[in-house]
Design a protein around this motif. Structure first.
Motif, PDB file in Angstrom:
ATOM      1  N   ARG A   1      32.666  19.045  45.637  1.00 18.23           N
ATOM      2  CA  ARG A   1      32.308  20.469  45.676  1.00 18.23           C
ATOM      3  C   ARG A   1      33.438  21.282  45.050  1.00 18.23           C
ATOM      4  O   ARG A   1      34.294  21.836  45.743  1.00 18.23           O
ATOM      5  N   LYS A   2      33.411  21.345  43.760  1.00 19.46           N
ATOM      6  CA  LYS A   2      34.522  21.894  42.992  1.00 19.46           C
ATOM      7  C   LYS A   2      34.802  23.357  43.304  1.00 19.46           C
ATOM      8  O   LYS A   2      35.931  23.830  43.108  1.00 19.46           O
ATOM      9  N   ARG A   3      33.799  24.097  43.750  1.00 21.76           N
ATOM     10  CA  ARG A   3      33.972  25.533  43.937  1.00 21.76           C
ATOM     11  C   ARG A   3      34.599  25.893  45.279  1.00 21.76           C
ATOM     12  O   ARG A   3      34.898  27.062  45.535  1.00 21.76           O
ATOM     13  N   LEU A   4      34.798  24.932  46.159  1.00 25.14           N
ATOM     14  CA  LEU A   4      35.356  25.241  47.475  1.00 25.14           C
ATOM     15  C   LEU A   4      36.838  25.583  47.374  1.00 25.14           C
ATOM     16  O   LEU A   4      37.612  24.916  46.693  1.00 25.14           O
ATOM     17  N   SER A   5      37.230  26.606  48.098  1.00 19.49           N
ATOM     18  CA  SER A   5      38.637  26.959  48.177  1.00 19.49           C
ATOM     19  C   SER A   5      39.377  25.953  49.049  1.00 19.49           C
ATOM     20  O   SER A   5      38.851  25.527  50.087  1.00 19.49           O
ATOM     21  N   PRO A   6      40.591  25.563  48.662  1.00 20.63           N
ATOM     22  CA  PRO A   6      41.353  24.622  49.502  1.00 20.63           C
ATOM     23  C   PRO A   6      41.603  25.157  50.903  1.00 20.63           C
ATOM     24  O   PRO A   6      41.810  24.376  51.838  1.00 20.63           O
ATOM     25  N   GLU A   7      41.569  26.483  51.076  1.00 17.33           N
ATOM     26  CA  GLU A   7      41.817  27.068  52.388  1.00 17.33           C
ATOM     27  C   GLU A   7      40.545  27.203  53.230  1.00 17.33           C
ATOM     28  O   GLU A   7      40.619  27.563  54.413  1.00 17.33           O
ATOM     29  N   ALA A   8      39.396  26.914  52.648  1.00 17.62           N
ATOM     30  CA  ALA A   8      38.128  27.032  53.380  1.00 17.62           C
ATOM     31  C   ALA A   8      38.023  25.955  54.446  1.00 17.62           C
ATOM     32  O   ALA A   8      38.749  24.956  54.423  1.00 17.62           O
ATOM     33  N   THR A   9      37.098  26.158  55.379  1.00 16.22           N
ATOM     34  CA  THR A   9      36.843  25.171  56.437  1.00 16.22           C
ATOM     35  C   THR A   9      35.598  24.377  56.093  1.00 16.22           C
ATOM     36  O   THR A   9      34.569  24.948  55.720  1.00 16.22           O
ATOM     37  N   THR A  10      35.691  23.072  56.208  1.00 18.18           N
ATOM     38  CA  THR A  10      34.536  22.195  56.023  1.00 18.18           C
ATOM     39  C   THR A  10      34.183  21.561  57.367  1.00 18.18           C
ATOM     40  O   THR A  10      35.066  21.260  58.176  1.00 18.18           O
ATOM     41  N   THR A  11      32.890  21.391  57.595  1.00 16.89           N
ATOM     42  CA  THR A  11      32.401  20.864  58.873  1.00 16.89           C
ATOM     43  C   THR A  11      31.521  19.650  58.633  1.00 16.89           C
ATOM     44  O   THR A  11      30.631  19.679  57.779  1.00 16.89           O
TER      45      THR A  11
ATOM     46  N   THR B   1      32.803  18.367  63.549  1.00 15.29           N
ATOM     47  CA  THR B   1      34.227  18.129  63.307  1.00 15.29           C
ATOM     48  C   THR B   1      34.645  19.024  62.151  1.00 15.29           C
ATOM     49  O   THR B   1      34.026  18.977  61.083  1.00 15.29           O
ATOM     50  N   ARG B   2      35.679  19.830  62.356  1.00 15.97           N
ATOM     51  CA  ARG B   2      36.087  20.819  61.358  1.00 15.97           C
ATOM     52  C   ARG B   2      37.478  20.517  60.838  1.00 15.97           C
ATOM     53  O   ARG B   2      38.340  20.012  61.568  1.00 15.97           O
ATOM     54  N   ALA B   3      37.697  20.837  59.581  1.00 15.61           N
ATOM     55  CA  ALA B   3      39.004  20.645  58.966  1.00 15.61           C
ATOM     56  C   ALA B   3      39.117  21.555  57.763  1.00 15.61           C
ATOM     57  O   ALA B   3      38.121  22.082  57.255  1.00 15.61           O
ATOM     58  N   VAL B   4      40.323  21.738  57.293  1.00 15.43           N
ATOM     59  CA  VAL B   4      40.576  22.528  56.094  1.00 15.43           C
ATOM     60  C   VAL B   4      40.246  21.687  54.864  1.00 15.43           C
ATOM     61  O   VAL B   4      40.584  20.494  54.800  1.00 15.43           O
ATOM     62  N   VAL B   5      39.550  22.282  53.919  1.00 14.08           N
ATOM     63  CA  VAL B   5      39.103  21.562  52.724  1.00 14.08           C
ATOM     64  C   VAL B   5      40.266  20.843  52.047  1.00 14.08           C
ATOM     65  O   VAL B   5      40.175  19.659  51.692  1.00 14.08           O
ATOM     66  N   GLY B   6      41.364  21.530  51.846  1.00 14.56           N
ATOM     67  CA  GLY B   6      42.500  20.940  51.151  1.00 14.56           C
ATOM     68  C   GLY B   6      43.031  19.702  51.839  1.00 14.56           C
ATOM     69  O   GLY B   6      43.443  18.734  51.177  1.00 14.56           O
ATOM     70  N   GLU B   7      43.018  19.701  53.177  1.00 18.55           N
ATOM     71  CA  GLU B   7      43.511  18.538  53.903  1.00 18.55           C
ATOM     72  C   GLU B   7      42.544  17.367  53.801  1.00 18.55           C
ATOM     73  O   GLU B   7      42.972  16.219  53.642  1.00 18.55           O
ATOM     74  N   VAL B   8      41.242  17.628  53.896  1.00 14.87           N
ATOM     75  CA  VAL B   8      40.259  16.552  53.755  1.00 14.87           C
ATOM     76  C   VAL B   8      40.379  15.898  52.381  1.00 14.87           C
ATOM     77  O   VAL B   8      40.295  14.670  52.249  1.00 14.87           O
ATOM     78  N   VAL B   9      40.611  16.708  51.355  1.00 10.52           N
ATOM     79  CA  VAL B   9      40.706  16.175  49.998  1.00 10.52           C
ATOM     80  C   VAL B   9      42.030  15.453  49.775  1.00 10.52           C
ATOM     81  O   VAL B   9      42.066  14.367  49.173  1.00 10.52           O
TER      82      VAL B   9
END
Length: 490
Positions: free
Chosen positions: A321-331, A360-368
């Motif tokens: 998901r290239k458009r996601l901000s690294p600071e966004a939350t992914t669930t 389960t939630r995490a920051v996009v940048g950390e998941v990547v």
């Protein structure tokens, strides 16, 4: 072809067949447009009157009223009997199955005090026979391709919301004969009446009856989650709306993972813990008692095969998901069966919904950026913590603010895993002419980020993942070397 009546017993169907084989180009076009001709349709009634009365929808059933009917079905190679005999067998055994599961022959009803119940009034279920002479197994199950849109035409009740069970049958079935003699048996069942476990328990029982066996009846006890007084009110009786955009463009693929690939992923996330690497969460969760792999509360610290696979998917899709901000939350939401999580446990054959969603939630940048083990630990921690107390807490929260389940992906950063690789979709569904060739689902409850787990047909721990993604995300995922290195393309 002419439309004919399909009485429940005996069943005699007069049909004409088209002996002309479709050309490859014609078949390919048909696979995209869905040329399915409805030949006959009937209402199937239980072969015995029900004494069950009314079943109140539970706190696990009511949130599903805004969901579509569950649509699942099975492809089979050509059965060794003519279609009239096959329909007769399916309809007569379905009548017996509805006697075991009378809720599926009933209708929903809202009582004056707002309670919604299943009235087991023997109103019946739909059964249809259709013909698709231009479709074949080869063009409906293409290797290394998106799921053809024609598959959606093989299911009844497309777009039907579970609340509509007030006026429509709670279950409908469609047998479709393909041009190569293969058949597809599709089902649509009200999601406020069944979860995946109950759905496949019914399907298995129907198959057993087709083979002349005597399946055990389900458990209809309704007080496992307490005698809730909570109700869902719908002004004007209009019912809830679907909570996601049903016409948003998505691509759908089936990704196969062999047992060996999944074990490799599991080994990767359960490897030696590197306490010097600064991975504090991994050290905290997995490093406390490395030798006996048990935490202080006795919960196993080993990350399961399926949690390991989910971690790979979460990481890969988030990266795609290239458009996601690294600071966004992914669930990452995972549907879990609560039957064995509560105390006392719910019967395995409990008929109804007994599921909850674990987010389960995490920051996009950390998941990547973090390693796969870190992502897997997050998922494992959420699942392991979903104990009896967590289930009861979820029930209490819902009773304080009753609502329909908000299915969907409004922020574009979510993933939802449904169904289960443990459901008996293959070995339990031999109707008398062999094991199914493939499992497929309809259009119901699909959106960007929706996934469903199926057992692999090869068994042995293999898993098929049905993945629905926005077109640009699917294209990026197919180009992700880490993800595709584990996919079975054989």
């Amino acid at each position: 072809m002419s439309t004919v009546s399909l009485p429940t017993s005996p069943v005699v169907i007069a049909i004409s067949t088209n002996s002309t084989s479709p050309s490859p180009s014609m078949a390919a076009a048909a696979a995209e447009t869905g040329v399915v001709n409805m030949v006959s349709k009937c209402t199937v009634f239980p072969d015995r009157a029900s004494a069950l009365g009314e079943l109140r929808l539970s706190v696990s059933d009511l949130p599903m009223l805004s969901c579509h009917y569950i649509q699942k079905g099975l492809f089979f190679t050509a059965p060794p009997m003519p279609i009239p005999a096959l329909c007769s067998l399916l309809v007569s055994s379905l009548a017996r199955a509805l006697s075991l599961f009378p809720a599926l022959a009933g209708r929903l009803s809202t009582l004056p005090d707002g309670r919604i119940v299943v009235v087991c009034n023997d109103a019946g279920a739909d059964f249809a026979y259709a013909s698709a002479p231009s479709l074949t197994l080869s063009n409906l199950l293409p290797p290394f391709s998106d799921v053809p849109t024609a598959v959606k035409a093989l299911f009844p009740f497309d777009g039907t919301v579970s609340f509509h069970g007030h006026s429509r049958p709670l279950a409908a079935f469609q047998l479709t004969e393909l041009g190569d003699g293969a058949v597809f048996l599709g089902a649509a069942v009200n999601h406020a009446v069944v979860d995946g476990t109950s759905f496949w328990n019914f399907f298995n029982a129907w198959a057993e009856l087709c083979r002349g066996r005597d399946p055990a009846p389900p458990d209809f006890i309704r007080n496992y989650f307490g005698e809730s007084k909570a109700v869902l009110l719908f002004p004007g009786g209009r019912g809830p709306e679907v909570t996601f955009p049903v016409d948003a463009p998505i691509r759908e693929r089936i990704f196969r993972f062999s047992r060996e690939a999944i074990l490799e992923i599991k080994s990767r996330v359960n490897g030696p813990v590197n306490l010097r690497g600064g991975d504090n969460l991994t050290a905290e969760i997995l490093g406390k008692q490395v030798h006996d792999r048990k935490s202080a509360d006795g919960v196993s610290e080993e990350i399961s095969s399926f949690q390991s696979l989910c971690a790979l998917v979460w990481k890969s899709v988030t990266r795609a998901r290239k458009r996601l901000s690294p600071e966004a939350t992914t669930t990452f939401r995972m549907a879990v069966n609560c039957r064995r999580r509560v105390s006392p446990p719910v019967a395995a054959n409990y008929f109804g919904n007994a599921i909850q969603s674990i987010p389960t939630r995490a920051v996009v940048g950390e998941v990547v950026e973090r390693d796969l083990r870190w992502v897997a630990v997050l998922l494992h921690r959420g699942v392991a913590a979903h104990t009896n107390e967590a289930v009861r807490h979820g029930v209490a929260e819902w009773e304080a603010a009753p609502r329909c389940f908000p299915l969907g992906n409004p922020d574009g950063a979510g993933l939802t895993m449904g169904s289960s690789h443990r459901f008996p979709m293959y070995e339990g569904n031999d109707f008398g002419w062999g094991m199914a060739v493939a499992v497929r689902s309809g259009r119901a409850n699909k959106f960007d980020g929706k996934m469903s787990a199926f057992p692999g047909r090869k068994g042995g721990g293999s898993v098929d993942l049905e993945v629905c993604l926005a077109p640009e995300t699917m294209a990026a995922l197919l180009g992700d070397e880490e993800f595709t290195s584990y996919v079975d393309f054989s």
